[in-house]
Design a protein around this motif. Structure first.
Motif, PDB file in Angstrom:
ATOM      1  N   PHE A  62      41.642  38.834  30.173  1.00  0.00           N
ATOM      2  CA  PHE A  62      40.924  38.230  31.040  1.00  0.00           C
ATOM      3  C   PHE A  62      41.005  39.152  32.098  1.00  0.00           C
ATOM      4  CE2 PHE A  62      39.329  35.311  34.767  1.00  0.00           C
ATOM      5  CZ  PHE A  62      38.074  35.645  34.457  1.00  0.00           C
ATOM      6  N   LEU A  63      42.387  39.322  32.461  1.00  0.00           N
ATOM      7  CA  LEU A  63      43.143  39.961  33.619  1.00  0.00           C
ATOM      8  C   LEU A  63      43.727  41.409  32.415  1.00  0.00           C
ATOM      9  CD1 LEU A  63      44.311  37.193  35.550  1.00  0.00           C
ATOM     10  CD2 LEU A  63      42.948  39.322  36.497  1.00  0.00           C
ATOM     11  N   ILE A  64      44.459  41.888  33.294  1.00  0.00           N
ATOM     12  CA  ILE A  64      45.284  43.358  32.487  1.00  0.00           C
ATOM     13  C   ILE A  64      46.488  43.511  33.660  1.00  0.00           C
ATOM     14  CG2 ILE A  64      45.432  45.365  32.962  1.00  0.00           C
ATOM     15  CD1 ILE A  64      42.913  44.900  30.587  1.00  0.00           C
ATOM     16  N   ASN A  65      47.464  42.625  32.713  1.00  0.00           N
ATOM     17  CA  ASN A  65      49.055  42.186  32.914  1.00  0.00           C
ATOM     18  C   ASN A  65      49.912  43.269  32.579  1.00  0.00           C
ATOM     19  OD1 ASN A  65      47.903  39.653  34.870  1.00  0.00           O
ATOM     20  ND2 ASN A  65      47.509  39.204  32.746  1.00  0.00           N
ATOM     21  N   THR A 110      41.588  36.509  46.280  1.00  0.00           N
ATOM     22  CA  THR A 110      40.112  37.148  45.653  1.00  0.00           C
ATOM     23  C   THR A 110      39.303  37.394  46.844  1.00  0.00           C
ATOM     24  OG1 THR A 110      38.751  36.111  43.999  1.00  0.00           O
ATOM     25  CG2 THR A 110      39.378  34.755  45.522  1.00  0.00           C
ATOM     26  N   ASP A 152      41.819  32.156  28.250  1.00  0.00           N
ATOM     27  CA  ASP A 152      41.743  33.284  29.131  1.00  0.00           C
ATOM     28  C   ASP A 152      43.047  34.210  27.566  1.00  0.00           C
ATOM     29  OD1 ASP A 152      43.331  35.719  30.048  1.00  0.00           O
ATOM     30  OD2 ASP A 152      43.932  33.982  31.865  1.00  0.00           O
ATOM     31  N   LYS A 177      42.190  42.294  38.154  1.00  0.00           N
ATOM     32  CA  LYS A 177      40.332  42.178  37.933  1.00  0.00           C
ATOM     33  C   LYS A 177      39.470  41.991  39.020  1.00  0.00           C
ATOM     34  CE  LYS A 177      39.292  37.381  37.638  1.00  0.00           C
ATOM     35  NZ  LYS A 177      38.402  36.893  37.112  1.00  0.00           N
ATOM     36  N   TRP A 178      38.306  42.875  38.462  1.00  0.00           N
ATOM     37  CA  TRP A 178      37.505  43.529  39.334  1.00  0.00           C
ATOM     38  C   TRP A 178      37.854  43.465  41.088  1.00  0.00           C
ATOM     39  CZ3 TRP A 178      36.470  40.721  35.053  1.00  0.00           C
ATOM     40  CH2 TRP A 178      35.448  41.526  33.976  1.00  0.00           C
TER      41      TRP A 178
END
Length: 155
Positions: free
Chosen positions: A22-25, A82, A146, A45-46
């Motif tokens: 879901f996120l790039i971590n 965010t 997630d 993310k976005w």
């Protein structure tokens, strides 16, 4: 020859890698013991930047298959920022006239499976990190799905 009986293999105390879902971590894990550690994640993310810290535990999974397969579980917290122009409540979406910036705070769960290749030393895994978070744009957000693929290097 006598001293060789007291020698041990390399003792890995941390790993570093990527959690792609879901996120790039980017992830960093510090081992307290063989079965307990802390993991820190920085994700993007976005329109969201997030930092997570988890307390994790591990147990052997399917020991008859391989001693290098581990079941992981844990809990933690995250914080971030965010930027959004909408918020969702159940199946309805509400839009703002412009983008708004908000801090984000939340609690996380963690469950996963990892396989360690000791010869390389490399870890591949899959995990789920459900979370509940608060923000000023969308008062609360719940994500139970997630999931991610993890690739880590142990050192």
């Amino acid at each position: 020859f006598v001293l060789s009986f007291h020698m041990k293999a390399q003792n890995y105390t941390r790993d570093f890698g990527v959690r792609a879902g879901f996120l790039i971590n980017a992830t960093y894990r510090q081992y307290n013991t063989d079965e307990s550690y802390f993991e820190m994640m920085a994700g993007i993310k976005w329109n969201t930047l997030s930092f997570t810290i988890l307390k994790e535990f591990s147990k052997p999974a399917f020991i008859e298959f391989s001693p290098n397969l581990q079941f992981l579980y844990g809990y933690g917290i995250h914080a971030g920022i965010t930027r959004k122009n909408k918020y969702e409540v159940f199946t309805r979406t509400y839009y703002y006239d412009d983008y708004r910036i908000s801090p984000v705070f939340g609690v996380d769960g963690y469950i996963g499976l990892e396989y360690w290749f000791p010869e390389i030393p490399f870890i591949v895994g899959i995990d789920f990190k459900p979370y509940f978070e608060f923000s000023t744009i969308q008062y609360f957000n719940l994500n139970l799905f997630d999931s991610a693929l993890t690739l880590k290097f142990k050192f």
